[in-house]
Design an enzyme around this catalytic site. Sequence first.
Site, mmCIF file in Angstrom:
data_model
loop_
_atom_site.group_PDB
_atom_site.id
_atom_site.type_symbol
_atom_site.label_atom_id
_atom_site.label_comp_id
_atom_site.label_asym_id
_atom_site.label_seq_id
_atom_site.Cartn_x
_atom_site.Cartn_y
_atom_site.Cartn_z
ATOM 1 N N ASP A 60 40.393 -40.624 31.004
ATOM 2 C CA ASP A 60 40.127 -39.343 30.429
ATOM 3 C C ASP A 60 38.885 -39.563 29.646
ATOM 4 O O ASP A 60 37.677 -39.359 30.365
ATOM 5 C CB ASP A 60 41.138 -38.946 29.501
ATOM 6 C CG ASP A 60 41.117 -37.565 28.980
ATOM 7 O OD1 ASP A 60 40.702 -36.786 29.464
ATOM 8 O OD2 ASP A 60 41.417 -37.651 27.804
ATOM 9 N N THR A 61 38.756 -39.938 28.298
ATOM 10 C CA THR A 61 37.774 -40.174 27.655
ATOM 11 C C THR A 61 36.924 -41.415 28.230
ATOM 12 O O THR A 61 35.602 -41.684 27.835
ATOM 13 C CB THR A 61 37.822 -40.356 26.118
ATOM 14 O OG1 THR A 61 38.704 -41.450 25.996
ATOM 15 C CG2 THR A 61 38.727 -39.183 25.676
ATOM 16 N N GLY A 62 37.719 -42.201 28.724
ATOM 17 C CA GLY A 62 37.037 -43.568 29.055
ATOM 18 C C GLY A 62 37.075 -44.582 28.006
ATOM 19 O O GLY A 62 36.811 -45.886 28.171
ATOM 20 N N ARG B 280 58.060 -39.697 33.226
ATOM 21 C CA ARG B 280 57.422 -40.882 33.826
ATOM 22 C C ARG B 280 58.150 -40.883 35.359
ATOM 23 O O ARG B 280 57.327 -41.290 36.419
ATOM 24 C CB ARG B 280 57.444 -42.085 33.425
ATOM 25 C CG ARG B 280 56.729 -42.025 31.826
ATOM 26 C CD ARG B 280 56.742 -43.536 31.613
ATOM 27 N NE ARG B 280 56.235 -43.637 30.185
ATOM 28 C CZ ARG B 280 55.141 -44.014 29.751
ATOM 29 N NH1 ARG B 280 54.124 -43.645 30.573
ATOM 30 N NH2 ARG B 280 54.694 -44.153 28.474
ATOM 31 N N GLU C 256 44.660 -48.107 36.684
ATOM 32 C CA GLU C 256 44.885 -47.151 35.543
ATOM 33 C C GLU C 256 45.605 -46.036 36.038
ATOM 34 O O GLU C 256 45.401 -45.509 37.369
ATOM 35 C CB GLU C 256 43.550 -46.829 34.956
ATOM 36 C CG GLU C 256 43.319 -47.702 33.711
ATOM 37 C CD GLU C 256 43.982 -47.227 32.570
ATOM 38 O OE1 GLU C 256 44.998 -46.487 32.487
ATOM 39 O OE2 GLU C 256 43.474 -47.565 31.316
ATOM 40 N N ASP C 257 46.376 -45.194 35.225
ATOM 41 C CA ASP C 257 46.836 -44.017 35.968
ATOM 42 C C ASP C 257 45.987 -42.792 35.685
ATOM 43 O O ASP C 257 45.801 -41.926 36.751
ATOM 44 C CB ASP C 257 48.199 -43.585 34.967
ATOM 45 C CG ASP C 257 47.957 -43.756 33.453
ATOM 46 O OD1 ASP C 257 46.862 -44.070 32.785
ATOM 47 O OD2 ASP C 257 48.895 -43.406 32.710
ATOM 48 N N THR D 90 39.691 -46.260 26.721
ATOM 49 C CA THR D 90 40.737 -47.131 26.877
ATOM 50 C C THR D 90 40.024 -48.129 27.924
ATOM 51 O O THR D 90 40.218 -49.184 27.973
ATOM 52 C CB THR D 90 41.800 -46.727 27.435
ATOM 53 O OG1 THR D 90 42.204 -45.631 26.590
ATOM 54 C CG2 THR D 90 43.170 -47.861 27.815
ATOM 55 N N LEU D 91 39.701 -47.545 29.157
ATOM 56 C CA LEU D 91 39.087 -48.431 30.132
ATOM 57 C C LEU D 91 37.551 -49.141 29.706
ATOM 58 O O LEU D 91 37.812 -50.451 30.059
ATOM 59 C CB LEU D 91 38.766 -47.492 31.406
ATOM 60 C CG LEU D 91 38.107 -48.293 32.605
ATOM 61 C CD1 LEU D 91 39.091 -49.218 33.240
ATOM 62 C CD2 LEU D 91 37.883 -47.033 33.686
HETATM 63 P P1 5GP Z 1 41.330 -42.410 27.653
HETATM 64 O O1 5GP Z 1 41.222 -43.777 26.571
HETATM 65 O O2 5GP Z 1 40.628 -42.465 28.905
HETATM 66 O O3 5GP Z 1 40.993 -41.161 26.918
HETATM 67 O O4 5GP Z 1 43.071 -42.209 27.972
HETATM 68 C C1 5GP Z 1 43.497 -42.610 28.793
HETATM 69 C C2 5GP Z 1 45.100 -42.467 28.417
HETATM 70 O O5 5GP Z 1 45.211 -41.087 27.858
HETATM 71 C C3 5GP Z 1 45.847 -42.590 29.731
HETATM 72 O O6 5GP Z 1 46.171 -44.035 30.234
HETATM 73 C C4 5GP Z 1 47.038 -41.753 29.298
HETATM 74 O O7 5GP Z 1 48.037 -42.505 28.660
HETATM 75 C C5 5GP Z 1 46.389 -40.737 28.344
HETATM 76 N N1 5GP Z 1 46.176 -39.170 29.104
HETATM 77 C C6 5GP Z 1 44.985 -38.783 29.173
HETATM 78 N N2 5GP Z 1 44.991 -37.535 29.732
HETATM 79 C C7 5GP Z 1 46.522 -37.324 30.193
HETATM 80 C C8 5GP Z 1 47.311 -36.378 30.898
HETATM 81 O O8 5GP Z 1 46.386 -35.367 31.283
HETATM 82 N N3 5GP Z 1 48.570 -36.661 30.829
HETATM 83 C C9 5GP Z 1 49.082 -37.703 30.311
HETATM 84 N N4 5GP Z 1 50.452 -37.753 30.646
HETATM 85 N N5 5GP Z 1 48.325 -38.559 29.754
HETATM 86 C C10 5GP Z 1 47.219 -38.176 29.648
#
Ligand code: 5GP
Length: 166
Positions: free
Chosen positions: A77-79, A139, A73-74, A81-82
Amino acid sequence: MAAEISDAHADGVVLVAVLKGSVPFLADMVRALTIVPIVDFMAISTYAPESGRVRIVKDLDIDVSDRDVVLVEDIVDTGLTLHYLLAELGRRGPRSIQACTLLDRTSRRIIPTPVDYRGFEIGDEFVLGYGLDFAQRYRNLDRVVVADLAVLRDDPDAYVGALYGS
Ligand code: 5GP
């Protein structure tokens, strides 16, 4: 991280990268491994931001049953997606499944999600570059930069001049 993954997976590994943000990181990661990985990709789309409901828009080409899998993963954040991806791939009967992320923002976690390999822990700042986008821009920056979300929402191209030197 590449050394750790190589050491832990001398028998081989399937790297599952999540499109599109993880591509530059994956490209650097695979070239630093000392084992031969199999690489495959998934793409997902979010139904509604923050809902955690995602849909697979591109699935794996390979069968991961009985394989050791590392999700790449890049940013976590909230977790949500993972968490979704680990559950989805977990149902396919891998021998093991781990997660690797370049950036980890644990302060925003909604679901406790195991991250086995972590590049950097970051705070609340919104980041761009090295795969990370805003509205599909930025990107291809070769570095990660902090940006102001309010500025980007007003004008998605706001940082183009400063960051690309034009
Ligand atoms: P999660 O499901 O963990 O909240 O979010 C993961 C996805 O949110 C990442 O793969 C990314 O696409 C997007 N994301 C979360 N924080 C950032 C950020 O600071 N910058 C960008 N460009 N994307 C983010």
